[in-house]
Write an enzyme that holds these catalytic residues in place. Structure first.
Site, PDB file in Angstrom:
ATOM      1  N   TYR A 166     -28.111 -33.760  19.402  1.00  0.00           N
ATOM      2  CA  TYR A 166     -27.829 -32.460  20.021  1.00  0.00           C
ATOM      3  C   TYR A 166     -27.202 -31.486  19.008  1.00  0.00           C
ATOM      4  O   TYR A 166     -26.418 -30.611  19.371  1.00  0.00           O
ATOM      5  CB  TYR A 166     -26.941 -32.623  21.269  1.00  0.00           C
ATOM      6  CG  TYR A 166     -27.524 -33.627  22.240  1.00  0.00           C
ATOM      7  CD1 TYR A 166     -28.631 -33.316  23.009  1.00  0.00           C
ATOM      8  CD2 TYR A 166     -26.995 -34.923  22.353  1.00  0.00           C
ATOM      9  CE1 TYR A 166     -29.195 -34.249  23.875  1.00  0.00           C
ATOM     10  CE2 TYR A 166     -27.558 -35.862  23.207  1.00  0.00           C
ATOM     11  CZ  TYR A 166     -28.653 -35.526  23.961  1.00  0.00           C
ATOM     12  OH  TYR A 166     -29.207 -36.450  24.810  1.00  0.00           O
ATOM     13  N   GLU A 179     -32.887 -45.427  28.221  1.00  0.00           N
ATOM     14  CA  GLU A 179     -33.281 -44.167  27.562  1.00  0.00           C
ATOM     15  C   GLU A 179     -32.154 -43.576  26.738  1.00  0.00           C
ATOM     16  O   GLU A 179     -31.676 -42.473  27.044  1.00  0.00           O
ATOM     17  CB  GLU A 179     -33.588 -43.118  28.643  1.00  0.00           C
ATOM     18  CG  GLU A 179     -34.844 -43.268  29.378  1.00  0.00           C
ATOM     19  CD  GLU A 179     -34.847 -42.344  30.590  1.00  0.00           C
ATOM     20  OE1 GLU A 179     -34.008 -41.428  30.703  1.00  0.00           O
ATOM     21  OE2 GLU A 179     -35.695 -42.555  31.443  1.00  0.00           O
ATOM     22  N   PRO A 180     -31.683 -44.257  25.713  1.00  0.00           N
ATOM     23  CA  PRO A 180     -30.600 -43.668  24.923  1.00  0.00           C
ATOM     24  C   PRO A 180     -31.092 -42.498  24.071  1.00  0.00           C
ATOM     25  O   PRO A 180     -32.245 -42.499  23.618  1.00  0.00           O
ATOM     26  CB  PRO A 180     -30.154 -44.826  24.024  1.00  0.00           C
ATOM     27  CG  PRO A 180     -31.372 -45.682  23.891  1.00  0.00           C
ATOM     28  CD  PRO A 180     -32.127 -45.551  25.191  1.00  0.00           C
ATOM     29  N   GLY A 215     -26.918 -42.165  28.026  1.00  0.00           N
ATOM     30  CA  GLY A 215     -25.588 -41.623  28.313  1.00  0.00           C
ATOM     31  C   GLY A 215     -24.444 -42.391  27.698  1.00  0.00           C
ATOM     32  O   GLY A 215     -23.285 -42.066  27.951  1.00  0.00           O
ATOM     33  N   ARG A 236     -22.448 -27.801  20.144  1.00  0.00           N
ATOM     34  CA  ARG A 236     -21.712 -28.744  20.998  1.00  0.00           C
ATOM     35  C   ARG A 236     -20.238 -28.385  21.206  1.00  0.00           C
ATOM     36  O   ARG A 236     -19.748 -28.458  22.344  1.00  0.00           O
ATOM     37  CB  ARG A 236     -21.850 -30.172  20.459  1.00  0.00           C
ATOM     38  CG  ARG A 236     -23.279 -30.667  20.398  1.00  0.00           C
ATOM     39  CD  ARG A 236     -23.374 -32.134  20.051  1.00  0.00           C
ATOM     40  NE  ARG A 236     -22.911 -32.980  21.124  1.00  0.00           N
ATOM     41  CZ  ARG A 236     -21.786 -33.686  21.107  1.00  0.00           C
ATOM     42  NH1 ARG A 236     -21.018 -33.675  20.043  1.00  0.00           N
ATOM     43  NH2 ARG A 236     -21.440 -34.405  22.142  1.00  0.00           N
ATOM     44  N   ARG A 289     -28.242 -39.978  22.231  1.00  0.00           N
ATOM     45  CA  ARG A 289     -27.110 -39.883  21.316  1.00  0.00           C
ATOM     46  C   ARG A 289     -26.827 -41.191  20.558  1.00  0.00           C
ATOM     47  O   ARG A 289     -26.607 -41.178  19.351  1.00  0.00           O
ATOM     48  CB  ARG A 289     -25.852 -39.511  22.135  1.00  0.00           C
ATOM     49  CG  ARG A 289     -24.555 -39.523  21.365  1.00  0.00           C
ATOM     50  CD  ARG A 289     -23.357 -39.346  22.306  1.00  0.00           C
ATOM     51  NE  ARG A 289     -23.649 -38.431  23.380  1.00  0.00           N
ATOM     52  CZ  ARG A 289     -23.625 -37.127  23.273  1.00  0.00           C
ATOM     53  NH1 ARG A 289     -23.269 -36.576  22.132  1.00  0.00           N
ATOM     54  NH2 ARG A 289     -23.928 -36.361  24.297  1.00  0.00           N
ATOM     55  N   CYS A 342     -19.740 -13.493  16.012  1.00  0.00           N
ATOM     56  CA  CYS A 342     -18.702 -12.631  16.585  1.00  0.00           C
ATOM     57  C   CYS A 342     -18.403 -13.099  18.005  1.00  0.00           C
ATOM     58  O   CYS A 342     -18.654 -12.393  18.991  1.00  0.00           O
ATOM     59  CB  CYS A 342     -19.164 -11.180  16.577  1.00  0.00           C
ATOM     60  SG  CYS A 342     -19.530 -10.629  14.923  1.00  0.00           S
ATOM     61  N   GLU A 343     -17.957 -14.314  18.122  1.00  0.00           N
ATOM     62  CA  GLU A 343     -17.642 -14.938  19.413  1.00  0.00           C
ATOM     63  C   GLU A 343     -16.367 -15.729  19.184  1.00  0.00           C
ATOM     64  O   GLU A 343     -16.313 -16.552  18.257  1.00  0.00           O
ATOM     65  CB  GLU A 343     -18.733 -15.953  19.809  1.00  0.00           C
ATOM     66  CG  GLU A 343     -20.133 -15.439  19.798  1.00  0.00           C
ATOM     67  CD  GLU A 343     -20.633 -15.085  21.187  1.00  0.00           C
ATOM     68  OE1 GLU A 343     -19.915 -15.360  22.171  1.00  0.00           O
ATOM     69  OE2 GLU A 343     -21.740 -14.529  21.263  1.00  0.00           O
ATOM     70  N   TYR A 367     -19.574 -27.720  25.191  1.00  0.00           N
ATOM     71  CA  TYR A 367     -18.785 -28.618  26.020  1.00  0.00           C
ATOM     72  C   TYR A 367     -17.590 -29.229  25.297  1.00  0.00           C
ATOM     73  O   TYR A 367     -17.247 -30.390  25.494  1.00  0.00           O
ATOM     74  CB  TYR A 367     -19.626 -29.699  26.715  1.00  0.00           C
ATOM     75  CG  TYR A 367     -20.839 -30.219  25.995  1.00  0.00           C
ATOM     76  CD1 TYR A 367     -22.119 -29.927  26.488  1.00  0.00           C
ATOM     77  CD2 TYR A 367     -20.731 -30.997  24.857  1.00  0.00           C
ATOM     78  CE1 TYR A 367     -23.246 -30.406  25.852  1.00  0.00           C
ATOM     79  CE2 TYR A 367     -21.866 -31.485  24.221  1.00  0.00           C
ATOM     80  CZ  TYR A 367     -23.125 -31.182  24.728  1.00  0.00           C
ATOM     81  OH  TYR A 367     -24.251 -31.667  24.105  1.00  0.00           O
TER      82      TYR A 367
END
Ligand SMILES: Cc1ncc(COP(=O)(O)O)c(C=O)c1O
Length: 380
Positions: free
Chosen positions: A336, A241-242, A213, A279, A244, A307-308, A283
């Protein structure tokens, strides 16, 4: 950092959209983690980027894997990882995952009390504790608050440990992971300290896994220090537990400008969008963007082909005047990015290439269009 010339070469050779990785940046990040967390065991959270070439590279440097699906499990096995190098995690594990994990002697991260009944006798486990606090990150990335779906409540943890032992399971210790992309040092300190208070009731444990995290700018030594203090409360070895932190800065998404458009805002239109990089849409992530061409700067948004309305890879960026076919490097996309890319809009998943020892190497070929419907059963 990869040079413009190296990026242009990769785009020429492999086409766009393309994920590229700089092996030296992965090695640098591994070294940073191993230095700051000296003595701890490191498990890479494979969800960040499960490319087999990257996994092999990490394993060669002594790193194990946190896996959350049968597919991730198989990836760990394909790069030669044995049971003691694998942590099996996830809030809704399947029967097959329990069976494979215990056959290989992997360690399970137990996410709820009722999971204890699903584990074969003798299985090794950590109990995931939910410290029940708000952290400074996007709400979709916070996992340690009281309302999150993860872990066992602090006040129930001791009872879960006792029950696990009564069932003949091997409790190695505790686990926590409070969320992702966190840079506020106090968040880790508070969470780890809350869990460390349990030591008075649990007594000594073999392992305290403080999760990952860490935001890219996080103070690694500061986090390591509070993690070590918590582990020592249990007389435990520290595990981390990295995801990113190990791979994000090594990765870049290369995309070409295919057009421009102005409504009430000005857009550059790209050959990559939310199907390739979720991503920003998922978020609100903001990635650094580097233009590989020159011109007078103007403020633009970067629009993908979907188309969003949310399909924007960047907003309010000062970029050179539109040039058709020009290349953009969307940076810090190694975590990610490819792993969350999808076939939405029946778009093939992009190719991936690694830059290592001065050379480019394809490490995942672009999906072919025919592969996108090969699992469908045609109507007669
Ligand atoms: C249990 C667990 N550990 C580690 C990680 C890795 O997080 P990050 O990539 O932010 O380091 C995650 C990410 O979701 C996770 O769920």
């Amino acid at each position: 950092m990869l040079t413009d010339a190296q990026l242009l070469e990769a785009a020429e050779r492999f086409g766009t959209p393309l994920y590229v990785y700089d092996a030296s940046v992965i090695d640098r990040q591994v070294a940073r983690v191993q230095e700051a967390f000296a003595g701890a065991r490191v498990f890479y959270a494979m969800k960040a980027n499960p490319n087999l070439t990257l996994l092999s590279r990490l394993r060669a440097q002594g790193i194990g894997f946190e896996v959350v699906s049968l597919g991730e499990f198989e990836r760990a096995r394909r790069v030669g990882a044995g049971g003691d190098e694998i942590l099996v995690n996830g809030p809704a594990k399947t029967e097959q995952e329990y069976a494979l994990g215990s056959e290989l002697g992997a360690t399970f991260i137990v996410d709820r009390a009722s999971e204890l009944d699903l584990l074969p006798s003798g299985a090794k486990l950590l109990v995931r504790v939910n410290p029940g606090l708000e952290v400074h990150t996007h709400s979709h990335l916070a996992t340690g608050e009281a309302a999150a779906k993860f872990g066992v409540r602090l006040e129930e943890t001791v009872a879960v440990i006792e029950r696990a032992r009564a069932l003949g399971l091997s409790v190695r210790g505790l686990h926590l992971h409070i969320g992702s992309a966190i840079t506020e040092p106090g968040d880790f300190g508070l969470a780890f300290a809350r869990v460390a208070e349990l030591a008075a009731q649990t007594g000594p444990l073999e392992v305290l896994d403080c999760g990952g995290g860490w935001g890219l700018d996080a103070d690694l030594h500061g986090i390591a220090q509070v993690a070590r203090e918590a582990a020592s409360a249990f007389g435990a070895q520290l595990w981390v537990e990295p995801g990113r932190f190990l791979v994000a800065q090594a990765g870049t998404l290369l995309t070409r400008v295919v057009g421009q458009k102005s409504t009430a805002r000005d857009f550059l239109l790209l050959d990559a969008g939310m199907s390739e990089l979720m991503r920003p849409m998922l978020y609100g992530a903001r990635h650094p963007v580097r233009a590989l061409w020159e011109g007078e700067a103007r403020s633009v948004d970067l629009a993908g082909p979907a188309c969003e309305s949310g399909d924007l890879l960047g907003r309010d960026l000062a970029l050179p005047e539109y040039r058709p076919g020009a290349l953009l490097a969307i940076e810090e996309a190694g975590a990610y990015g490819a792993s969350m890319s999808s076939n939405y809009l029946t778009r093939p998943r992009p190719a991936e290439a690694l830059f290592e020892a001065g050379e480019w190497r394809l490490v995942r070929r672009r999906q072919r269009l025919e592969e996108l419907w090969e699992h469908e059963l045609p109507e007669d």
